[in-house]
Design a protein around this motif. Structure first.
Motif, short mmCIF file in Angstrom:
data_model
loop_
_atom_site.label_atom_id
_atom_site.label_comp_id
_atom_site.label_asym_id
_atom_site.label_seq_id
_atom_site.Cartn_x
_atom_site.Cartn_y
_atom_site.Cartn_z
N TRP A 18 0.86 -1.18 0.00
CA TRP A 18 0.00 0.00 0.00
C TRP A 18 0.89 1.24 0.00
N ILE A 19 0.46 2.26 -0.70
CA ILE A 19 1.22 3.51 -0.73
C ILE A 19 0.49 4.52 0.15
N GLY A 20 0.92 4.60 1.37
CA GLY A 20 0.28 5.46 2.35
C GLY A 20 -0.86 4.76 3.06
N SER A 73 15.77 5.57 -9.61
CA SER A 73 16.98 4.76 -9.68
C SER A 73 16.58 3.30 -9.61
N ASP A 74 17.56 2.41 -9.50
CA ASP A 74 17.26 0.99 -9.44
C ASP A 74 16.37 0.65 -8.25
N LYS A 75 16.46 1.44 -7.19
CA LYS A 75 15.70 1.15 -5.97
C LYS A 75 14.66 2.22 -5.63
N GLU A 76 14.77 3.40 -6.21
CA GLU A 76 13.92 4.53 -5.80
C GLU A 76 12.78 4.77 -6.79
N ILE A 77 11.60 4.97 -6.26
CA ILE A 77 10.41 5.26 -7.06
C ILE A 77 9.66 6.41 -6.39
N LEU A 78 9.23 7.36 -7.18
CA LEU A 78 8.41 8.48 -6.70
C LEU A 78 6.99 8.31 -7.22
N LEU A 83 7.87 8.43 -1.49
CA LEU A 83 9.12 7.92 -2.03
C LEU A 83 9.39 6.54 -1.47
N SER A 84 9.72 5.61 -2.36
CA SER A 84 10.19 4.30 -1.95
C SER A 84 11.68 4.19 -2.28
N GLN A 85 12.45 3.70 -1.32
CA GLN A 85 13.89 3.49 -1.53
C GLN A 85 14.25 2.01 -1.52
N ASP A 86 13.21 1.16 -1.56
CA ASP A 86 13.44 -0.29 -1.59
C ASP A 86 12.58 -0.95 -2.67
N THR A 115 8.30 -0.40 0.75
CA THR A 115 7.82 0.55 1.75
C THR A 115 7.86 1.95 1.15
N TRP A 116 7.08 2.85 1.76
CA TRP A 116 6.94 4.21 1.22
C TRP A 116 6.98 5.22 2.36
#
Length: 395
Positions: A230-232, A248-253, A270-273, A277-278
């Protein structure tokens, strides 16, 4: 002595006077083009459909139907006539456009037969039968891929794809509901490999109302999809219509359209994994007027461009208290902070506009696609493109 009423009036005047202090007109680099306009007809909601880009070839989907005056507070779409899901194609970077109706050409609808929720189901073509989930080559250079809903409050959503830039389509097959009351999908995805794709979807909340944003993924070409996150948290109001970019390879906005008692705005996560998780980021847009979804594109120079519609009430436009606008923002730090608004156009004649999609041309210009209404054109809604040369990093 200032009465409570006087205080309220002063506060209201302050709001309207400061409404656009953070906005700047994007002058000298903006061109507006009509993608689709037809007297007596309504063109709307590109955000509900999708956009695809192959260099200077751009394909966008939208709804077409009959115009009917339903009053200033409603979509003036004739619900007693069919809603057609159509496409417009440009071969010159958005300068000129041609309307396409694959359903009329092939004899099959390219969207589910019960997916017309603004008007009646069209009866001039056959609704196709569902097919078992097929393996999709997400790295096909001519791929067009769409996920469409049957009801925006969350029911069923279906998948279609094309290997010839949207001329011929395969599908539909069902997307799972992922143990939710329903999925109200608009097309938003990130391709990570020939067999790997992430979808960003709106699910119905636990009470069946819209909506809450989620991330799902396939690693077998779309034959199976798995819930990722879930995002939020589940909102009191709604969080719908996500727009995503891979950083990036791990980051999504991801940005979403929000509606709460406190207002109507666009938020960000922002997810860095890689979507597991967000974490919330500051809101890119604190006020969308009557509400509008975001559209985003990561530009060739690494910056992120966000497009949205600001919806103002017709009475406030007439009284010069507010304006309906198409706006842009730019982030140089992957969505952590954003520029002032660039006002691409401020001539909207009512609130029924926006729902953008956005791509970047080979020459770096932004092509924003949306539906619009203005006094010059008349009462009908039309699909427009704004071609914008964004400021350089130095500016």
């Amino acid at each position: 002595m200032i009465t409570n009423k006087g205080t309220w009036i002063i506060a209201l005047l302050y709001f309207f006077l400061t409404l656009n202090l953070n906005a700047q007109l994007a002058q000298g680099s903006v061109k507006h083009v009509k993608v689709y306009y037809e007297p007596g007809m309504f063109g709307g909601w590109p955000a509900n459909h999708g956009v695809w880009n192959w260099g200077n070839e751009i394909l966008v989907g939208f709804s077409k139907g009959n115009y009917k005056d339903m009053g200033p507070d409603h979509h003036n779409f004739d619900k007693e006539n069919p809603e057609l899901h159509v496409l417009a194609r440009s071969l010159d970077g958005g300068e000129t456009w041609k309307l396409e109706d694959p359903g009329a050409i092939d004899g099959d609808l390219i969207v589910p037969d019960n997916g017309s929720y603004h008007g009646l189901i069209r009866k001039d073509v056959e609704a196709p039968e569902f097919i078992p989930a097929q393996k999709i080559d997400f790295k096909n250079p001519n791929l067009a891929f769409t996920v469409r809903m049957t009801d925006h409050h969350g029911a069923e959503s279906r998948i279609w794809y094309s290997y010839d830039r949207g001329h011929d389509w395969e599908g539909p097959y069902n997307l799972p509901n992922f143990n939710t009351p329903g999925i109200g999908a608009r097309t938003d995805y990130i391709i990570d490999g020939k067999n790997e794709c992430m979808l960003f979807l709106t699910a119905a909340k636990a009470n069946g109302k819209e909506g809450r944003v989620m991330c799902v993924k396939t690693v077998d070409g779309g034959k199976n999809w798995d819930f990722v996150s879930w995002i939020g948290p589940e909102p009191e109001g709604f969080s719908i219509m996500p727009a995503s970019v891979r950083i990036s390879d791990k980051e999504i906005l991801v940005t979403t359209r929000r509606r709460e008692e406190s207002g109507r705005y666009i938020d960000a996560y922002l997810s860095q994994d890689n979507g597991l998780t967000w974490n919330p980021l500051p809101n890119p847009v604190e006020n969308c007027g009557q509400g509008n979804p975001p559209a985003m594109v990561k530009m060739k120079d690494g910056r992120i461009c966000l497009i949205y519609g600001y919806r103002a009430l017709e009475k406030d436009i007439k009284n010069k208290r507010d304006k309906s606008e198409i706006r842009a923002k730019i982030s140089t730090d992957n969505g952590r902070t954003w520029s002032k608004d660039y006002v691409l156009r401020d001539d909207g004649s009512g609130k029924d506009l926006g729902y953008p999609r956005v791509v970047q041309r080979a020459d770096g210009k932004i092509v924003a696609l949306y539906y619009f209404m203005d006094k010059e054109t008349g009462p009908e809604r039309f699909i427009a493109a704004t071609i914008w040369d964004p400021p350089s990093i130095e500016e």
